[in-house]
Scaffold this active site. Structure first.
Site, PDB file in Angstrom:
ATOM      1  N   ASP A   1      -0.371  -5.771   1.538  1.00  0.00           N
ATOM      2  CA  ASP A   1       0.806  -5.527   0.705  1.00  0.00           C
ATOM      3  C   ASP A   1       1.102  -6.725  -0.187  1.00  0.00           C
ATOM      4  OD1 ASP A   1       1.311  -3.010   1.635  1.00  0.00           O
ATOM      5  OD2 ASP A   1       2.676  -3.669   3.218  1.00  0.00           O
TER       6      ASP A   1
ATOM      7  N   ASP B   1       9.477   1.064   2.429  1.00  0.00           N
ATOM      8  CA  ASP B   1       8.690   1.714   3.473  1.00  0.00           C
ATOM      9  C   ASP B   1       9.611   2.659   4.214  1.00  0.00           C
ATOM     10  OD1 ASP B   1       6.561   0.144   3.061  1.00  0.00           O
ATOM     11  OD2 ASP B   1       6.847  -1.144   4.805  1.00  0.00           O
TER      12      ASP B   1
ATOM     13  N   ASP C   1       4.742  -4.999   4.596  1.00  0.00           N
ATOM     14  CA  ASP C   1       4.570  -5.722   5.853  1.00  0.00           C
ATOM     15  C   ASP C   1       3.131  -6.121   6.123  1.00  0.00           C
ATOM     16  OD1 ASP C   1       3.627  -3.205   6.352  1.00  0.00           O
ATOM     17  OD2 ASP C   1       5.198  -2.641   7.738  1.00  0.00           O
TER      18      ASP C   1
END
Ligand code: ATP
Length: 915
Positions: free
Chosen positions: A657, A342, A653
């Protein structure tokens, strides 16, 4: 219903008068003697003393005994115990006693080691302790879920695991996955109305149960039961925690050890038959020889040392903020070839500051950094006074008000520092509003919220409704903020500087978005509109024809450590890919700042959607930045990378996901901003959400593998040398150079003490300069096998040579054997120096001195050998004799000779590689 402990004090309410699901939320609050604003801190502390921590206790039970018994459930120990019985039966009582003592010592060491590994994992479980958002003293705090008490008012959002049993007070589109409790696989939509007393757990819609997972929406509820009083506590089911100490590699090695044991038992039987039947030797003597061969060839210490090496690796990773939840990940980490990360908070600092506000006809610069509401607002260099905004820049004021109201975060001044509770993007917006002279708390009181659509990564916007006037029939003002392309799509008008709406000038805004994104800023658009009824929010209807208020451009600088870690990963042959929900141009700009390359083009979520799997597999090869990606895209990206043979670590997170985290070879969940759902799906949880910690975990993973390999390379030649010496003696019809009990001593005491050092070996300097280890690569590579054979041969020569030489000088058999054992141990000690660097030279300053641990282990072994050789009780147990100092020196010289020869071998190998 559970019957939680009845209060013994009149001032603390009892929770015994349930059932809560039949009461309204107000009745529940009254029953728990708490207001909707939550408990005060002293009251909560009092209740915590009364009810105890909100933690499920793990019952240890007869843990120790189980561990001791488990040690006996081992083929090797069984073989040895059988040897004890037979040895005793044929009259070698002393030998039998010594073998038994060594077996017991080994069991003891095993229990201790497992205890240590278990403790390491326990400590890590503590790091994974869940948190809860709770209203105390009238405001939201994030606390350890263990500190929750009945009566606490908690707030939950999608991805949270419920920290206790709750009676809902407010639900907003709330769906909860209760499969852990009821087995129902579909998430249940929750409601507020009380239900029948006899309703089954799954039908108590007004309740939420500890350990179940919020999959959608937001809610507030009051805690009615904690810890053992919860439904989950009642059925005594513990939530998934860290798994036990075993990985495919260790399992394979244990399997190998079992095969070796079986093969050795077969070989020893054949030897016994050969000796008695062919050579006509006495059965008792031949039996002792066969036992000797068995104990010589079996790598007794190996499985235990491998487990401890792994446990130490896990501990080291935890110290570097990577908490291992699934042990095989320790191994897989060493062969990771791609890390998909990310952006926000992992590669960047997640300390957001609004730098510019773009309005319909001007750009406002915002000064200051961080969440402190200090900094001027400037337009063309002119300082805008907050008090004058309503006259000077009404559009800016409207935008700042929307930023404050369409917001779930809060800022507090604590110890002179502004602390944020909530999402950093929203924190930045609150700071902006405060710089514009707005008091967010006051404003929220004046214009209370009547409804909301919470932010979710899939939709990329959030909306709130506020009563337009005291009269409800006047409808509601709608405020909306989110990713600019989403918001622009819902707008048909824009707000002029004076505040009045005019038609939307889309090209102007597109240019502004692009310009801000190219500077690496995160862009959000804010809009306002009108809805007649709040129900429009549930159906997401009427969210068009809005008026765009403007754009905010937020900086979120890259983490310095991440820049270094990206470079480190690239040197280690690992590709870093950024997968973010943010805008493509922003993502590319940040990727460039991180050193991932120049002119990176981002592939966006919609583009991924348009591709088939084959096309995507091509794209993942060439692209390092993926933007506007949602969780489903992450899943497809992992699959595409894996189809190309990559070993993928993927961060995540959000609640959605989880599939990508599970699919990845190493799922990495964020410990701080990550949801409980993501943490449960991840193999690793990052305690600090920092990309650098992933790189550290890879480094430690490679180190663990190196150390496991060193352990194997260290221990196997010892067994090889011993068994080859014995076989040679039998085949040549000579006396045994080492007795079975002496071999056991070496294998289970000296070797284990020395091999323990390898479990703690520090990382080799070049560990992050090598290419990733191919997955599935055999630990016993051709090189390792060669080394094992070479060292076994050297050991055989050393043992046999010294034994024969000593006999030839006229020494008695016992003394010659004592020489052989001491030579073997000396060779082991020097070999330990060599094996610490499989290929690099050991004759460096650090190599020769070793770490304190090496010196300590050496010291212990020297003391033990002195006892073994000189202590009278040891002499009678092991049939040893005192050696002359010159003989001891000779043993040491032979040991040193092994080190010198191996250094020569390393040198030759290095030269040949260079050539
Ligand atoms: P990453 O996936 O790297 O963590 P991210 O935080 O940008 O990046 P998301 O949280 O999915 O990913 O956000 C996607 C987009 O949604 C952001 O770029 C922003 O435009 C918008 N956004 C983020 N947070 C909010 C919020 N609280 N309210 C409204 N819109 C938001």
């Amino acid at each position: 219903m559970p019957q939680p402990p009845t209060s013994t004090r009149p001032d603390i309410p009892s929770t015994a008068a349930a059932p809560w699901h039949t009461r309204t939320s107000q009745q529940a609050l009254d029953g728990l003697q708490v207001s909707a604003q939550g408990l005060s801190s002293p009251e909560a502390a009092d209740r915590l003393r009364q009810h105890g921590p909100n933690r499920m206790e793990v019952t240890e039970g007869s843990g120790l005994w189980r561990r001791v018994l488990a040690q006996f459930n081992n083929l090797l120990i069984m073989v040895l115990l059988a040897a004890v019985v037979v040895t005793a039966l044929i009259g070698h009582t002393l030998d039998a006693a010594v073998i038994l003592a060594v077996v017991l010592l080994n069991v003891f060491i095993g229990v201790l080691q497992e205890g240590k590994a278990e403790k390491a994992l326990q400590a890590i479980r503590h790091l994974l302790a869940p948190h809860a958002m709770v209203l105390r003293d009238g405001r939201l705090h994030e606390i350890d879920a263990a500190d929750l008490v009945p009566g606490d008012v908690v707030q939950v959002a999608s991805g949270d695991s419920l920290p206790a049993d709750l009676r809902w007070m407010q639900v907003n589109n709330l769906r909860v996955d209760e499969s852990a409790l009821t087995g129902e696989s579909m998430p249940v939509e929750k409601a507020l109305a009380p239900v029948e007393p006899g309703a089954a757990l799954g039908d108590r819609l007004c309740m939420g149960y500890a350990g179940t997972l919020v999959t959608q929406g937001q809610a507030r509820g009051v805690v009615v039961a904690t810890a053992g009083g919860t439904e989950m506590g009642r059925i005594g089911r513990l939530l998934e925690s860290v798994e036990p100490v075993v990985t495919p590699l260790v399992r394979n090695m244990a399997q190998l050890a079992r095969w070796i044991t079986l093969a050795v038992v077969a070989a020893a039987t054949a030897l016994f038959a050969f000796g008695t039947l062919v050579r006509g030797m006495p059965a008792a003597e031949m039996f002792m020889t066969a036992v000797g061969l068995a104990v010589a060839a079996i790598p007794e210490g190996l499985p235990a040392i491998m487990s401890i090496t792994l446990a130490i690796g896990v501990q080291r990773m935890a110290a570097r903020h990577a908490v291992i939840r699934r042990l095989p990940a320790v191994e897989t980490l060493g062969s990771v070839t791609v890390i998909c990360s990310d952006k926000t908070g992992t590669l960047t600092r997640n300390e957001m500051t609004v730098q510019q506000v773009v309005l319909a006809n001007r750009v406002i610069d915002i000064e200051g950094a961080g969440y402190a509401p200090e900094g001027a607002l400037r337009s063309n260099g002119h300082h805008l006074q907050p008090a004058e905004l309503f006259r000077e820049a009404p559009a800016l004021l409207a935008l700042a008000e929307a930023a404050a109201l369409c917001n779930d975060a809060s800022l507090h001044l604590e110890g002179g520092q502004w602390q944020l509770v909530g999402d950093p993007t929203e924190g930045a917006l609150l700071t902006l509003a405060m710089k514009a002279g707005i008091d967010p708390v006051e404003l929220a009181r004046e214009r209370p919220r009547t409804g909301a659509i919470p932010f979710e990564s899939e939709h990329r916007y959030m909306a709130t409704a506020h009563a337009a006037a005291a009269d409800a029939s006047a409808g509601h003002n709608l405020l909306l903020k989110g990713a600019p392309e989403r918001v622009l799509g819902m707008c048909s008008r824009q707000c002029r500087d004076g505040g009045e709406p005019v038609p939307l000038d889309e090209p102007y805004w597109q240019r502004a978005i692009d310009e801000q994104a190219r500077a690496g800023r995160r862009v959000l658009a804010l809009a306002q509109g009108h809805i007649d009824a709040v129900s429009a929010l549930d159906s997401r209807s009427g969210l068009d024809g809005l008026t765009l208020l403007g754009l905010v451009a937020i900086i979120d600088p890259p983490r310095q450590e991440a820049i270094e870690a990206v470079a480190q990963c690239r040197a280690a042959g690992i590709r870093v890919k950024m997968i973010t929900g943010d805008h493509g141009v922003t993502a590319s700009a940040i990727a460039t700042q991180l050193g991932m390359g120049n002119d990176l083009r981002a592939v966006t979520g919609p583009e991924i959607e348009a591709m088939d799997d084959t096309a995507l597999q091509q794209v993942v090869q060439d692209t390092d930045v993926f933007a506007r990606a949602s969780p489903e895209h992450k899943l497809r990206l992992v699959q595409a990378l894996q189809a190309r043979g990559e070993v993928v670590a993927m961060t995540g997170d959000g609640v959605n996901d989880a599939p990508a985290l599970k699919q990845a070879d190493v799922g990495v969940a964020m410990g701080r901003k990550g949801t409980e759902a993501a943490k449960q799906a991840g193999a690793i949880v990052l305690a600090d959400d920092n990309f650098a910690s992933i790189a550290h975990a890879v480094e430690e993973g490679r180190t663990v593998y190196d150390n496991l390999r060193k352990t194997v390379t260290f221990l196997l030649p010892i067994n090889g040398g011993e068994s080859m010496s014995l076989l040679a003696a039998v085949l040549l019809g000579l006396a045994m150079p080492i007795m079975p009990v002496q071999i056991l001593w070496v294998n289970m005491v000296s070797s284990v003490a020395l091999a323990m050092v390898l479990a703690f070996e520090p990382t080799e300097p070049d560990v992050m300069k090598r290419a990733p280890r191919p997955p599935g690569e055999a630990m016993l590579s051709a090189f390792v096998i060669w080394r094992i054979v070479l060292v076994s041969t050297l050991f055989t020569l050393g043992i046999f040579g010294m034994f024969q030489w000593s006999l030839s000088t006229g020494a008695p058999l016992e003394e010659a054997r004592t020489m052989a054992v001491n030579t073997l141990v000396a060779m082991e000690v020097f070999y330990l120096f060599s094996v610490r660097y499989l290929k690099a030279p050991s004759f460096t300053g650090a190599g020769v001195q070793g770490t304190p641990r090496v010196l300590l282990a050496m010291g212990v072994v020297v003391v033990l050998q002195a006892l073994f050789t000189y202590a009278p009780f040891m002499q009678s147990w092991f049939n040893t004799r005192a050696l002359h100092p010159a003989e001891v020196l000779l043993c040491a010289l032979v040991g040193m000779g092994v080190l010198v020869l191996l250094e020569l071998e390393k040198w030759v190998l290095r030269q040949r590689k260079v050539a």
